[in-house]
Design a protein around this motif. Structure first.
Motif, PDB file in Angstrom:
ATOM      1  N   PHE A  47      38.867  27.028  47.983  1.00 31.35           N
ATOM      2  CA  PHE A  47      38.424  28.308  47.432  1.00 31.35           C
ATOM      3  C   PHE A  47      37.015  28.695  47.880  1.00 31.35           C
ATOM      4  O   PHE A  47      36.405  29.592  47.307  1.00 31.35           O
ATOM      5  CB  PHE A  47      38.482  28.258  45.904  1.00 31.35           C
ATOM      6  N   ALA A  48      36.506  28.022  48.903  1.00 28.19           N
ATOM      7  CA  ALA A  48      35.136  28.262  49.367  1.00 28.19           C
ATOM      8  C   ALA A  48      34.997  29.546  50.176  1.00 28.19           C
ATOM      9  O   ALA A  48      33.919  30.138  50.207  1.00 28.19           O
ATOM     10  CB  ALA A  48      34.645  27.074  50.192  1.00 28.19           C
ATOM     11  N   ASP A  49      36.062  29.989  50.805  1.00 30.66           N
ATOM     12  CA  ASP A  49      35.998  31.196  51.625  1.00 30.66           C
ATOM     13  C   ASP A  49      35.708  32.419  50.746  1.00 30.66           C
ATOM     14  O   ASP A  49      36.192  32.518  49.613  1.00 30.66           O
ATOM     15  CB  ASP A  49      37.324  31.376  52.356  1.00 30.66           C
ATOM     16  N   ALA A  50      34.936  33.339  51.275  1.00 31.06           N
ATOM     17  CA  ALA A  50      34.516  34.532  50.521  1.00 31.06           C
ATOM     18  C   ALA A  50      35.697  35.373  50.027  1.00 31.06           C
ATOM     19  O   ALA A  50      35.579  36.068  49.015  1.00 31.06           O
ATOM     20  CB  ALA A  50      33.588  35.388  51.374  1.00 31.06           C
ATOM     21  N   VAL A  51      36.841  35.288  50.693  1.00 30.26           N
ATOM     22  CA  VAL A  51      37.997  36.084  50.294  1.00 30.26           C
ATOM     23  C   VAL A  51      38.446  35.763  48.862  1.00 30.26           C
ATOM     24  O   VAL A  51      39.010  36.604  48.171  1.00 30.26           O
ATOM     25  CB  VAL A  51      39.163  35.921  51.304  1.00 30.26           C
ATOM     26  N   TRP A  52      38.169  34.548  48.387  1.00 31.37           N
ATOM     27  CA  TRP A  52      38.580  34.156  47.036  1.00 31.37           C
ATOM     28  C   TRP A  52      37.784  34.871  45.941  1.00 31.37           C
ATOM     29  O   TRP A  52      38.198  34.873  44.779  1.00 31.37           O
ATOM     30  CB  TRP A  52      38.533  32.641  46.866  1.00 31.37           C
ATOM     31  N   ALA A  53      36.694  35.519  46.288  1.00 26.30           N
ATOM     32  CA  ALA A  53      35.951  36.317  45.296  1.00 26.30           C
ATOM     33  C   ALA A  53      36.811  37.472  44.780  1.00 26.30           C
ATOM     34  O   ALA A  53      36.644  37.914  43.647  1.00 26.30           O
ATOM     35  CB  ALA A  53      34.657  36.852  45.905  1.00 26.30           C
ATOM     36  N   SER A  54      37.764  37.930  45.587  1.00 27.91           N
ATOM     37  CA  SER A  54      38.663  39.015  45.175  1.00 27.91           C
ATOM     38  C   SER A  54      40.054  38.509  44.803  1.00 27.91           C
ATOM     39  O   SER A  54      40.952  39.304  44.538  1.00 27.91           O
ATOM     40  CB  SER A  54      38.774  40.057  46.291  1.00 27.91           C
ATOM     41  N   TYR A  79      50.867  31.802  35.831  1.00 31.89           N
ATOM     42  CA  TYR A  79      49.723  32.601  36.274  1.00 31.89           C
ATOM     43  C   TYR A  79      48.472  31.732  36.281  1.00 31.89           C
ATOM     44  O   TYR A  79      48.358  30.822  35.477  1.00 31.89           O
ATOM     45  CB  TYR A  79      49.522  33.801  35.353  1.00 31.89           C
ATOM     46  N   TYR A  80      47.553  32.027  37.198  1.00 34.55           N
ATOM     47  CA  TYR A  80      46.308  31.290  37.242  1.00 34.55           C
ATOM     48  C   TYR A  80      45.140  32.262  37.180  1.00 34.55           C
ATOM     49  O   TYR A  80      45.265  33.441  37.502  1.00 34.55           O
ATOM     50  CB  TYR A  80      46.199  30.427  38.516  1.00 34.55           C
ATOM     51  N   ALA A  81      44.008  31.749  36.734  1.00 38.42           N
ATOM     52  CA  ALA A  81      42.748  32.486  36.757  1.00 38.42           C
ATOM     53  C   ALA A  81      41.652  31.492  37.181  1.00 38.42           C
ATOM     54  O   ALA A  81      41.525  30.428  36.585  1.00 38.42           O
ATOM     55  CB  ALA A  81      42.429  33.055  35.379  1.00 38.42           C
ATOM     56  N   LEU A  82      40.938  31.835  38.229  1.00 37.87           N
ATOM     57  CA  LEU A  82      39.849  30.998  38.709  1.00 37.87           C
ATOM     58  C   LEU A  82      38.569  31.391  37.976  1.00 37.87           C
ATOM     59  O   LEU A  82      38.297  32.576  37.804  1.00 37.87           O
ATOM     60  CB  LEU A  82      39.640  31.178  40.211  1.00 37.87           C
ATOM     61  N   SER A  83      37.825  30.412  37.552  1.00 41.88           N
ATOM     62  CA  SER A  83      36.552  30.688  36.887  1.00 41.88           C
ATOM     63  C   SER A  83      35.461  29.814  37.489  1.00 41.88           C
ATOM     64  O   SER A  83      35.753  28.808  38.131  1.00 41.88           O
ATOM     65  CB  SER A  83      36.667  30.452  35.383  1.00 41.88           C
ATOM     66  N   ASP A  84      34.230  30.204  37.291  1.00 45.87           N
ATOM     67  CA  ASP A  84      33.098  29.433  37.816  1.00 45.87           C
ATOM     68  C   ASP A  84      32.773  28.278  36.901  1.00 45.87           C
ATOM     69  O   ASP A  84      33.017  28.255  35.761  1.00 45.87           O
ATOM     70  CB  ASP A  84      31.871  30.316  37.977  1.00 45.87           C
TER      71      ASP A  84
END
Length: 84
Positions: A47-54, A79-84
């Motif tokens: 998930f390091a690539d900038a595309v994962w911000a969207s 369903y998934y949700a990525l969080s910091d």
């Protein structure tokens, strides 16, 4: 409910867009167990690539395929949700 031996099967985990139409990430499951688990480790670097911000949320799905390739089944989805 009886566990299903998946040790000789293969599995794939997918992360898809919220509507499921776009495949964003796919990885083979690293371990298939005799008590019905398909284990897939997704490294943080995926998930390091900038595309994962969207791509902070979407659908996930795990499919398994029999040893002879003749049977393919959905093992689980959600369903998934990525969080910091």
């Amino acid at each position: 409910m009886k566990a299903v031996d998946l040790s000789s099967w293969s599995g794939v985990v997918e992360l898809r867009s919220p509507d499921g139409s776009e495949l964003w990430y796919s990885r083979a499951c690293g371990e298939m167990t005799s008590d019905g688990y398909a284990i897939a480790d997704i490294p943080p670097s995926a998930f390091a690539d900038a595309v994962w911000a969207s791509r902070r949320c979407g659908q996930w799905k795990v499919t398994v395929t029999s040893p002879d390739g003749g049977t393919k089944r959905t093992l689980g989805w959600g369903y998934y949700a990525l969080s910091d």
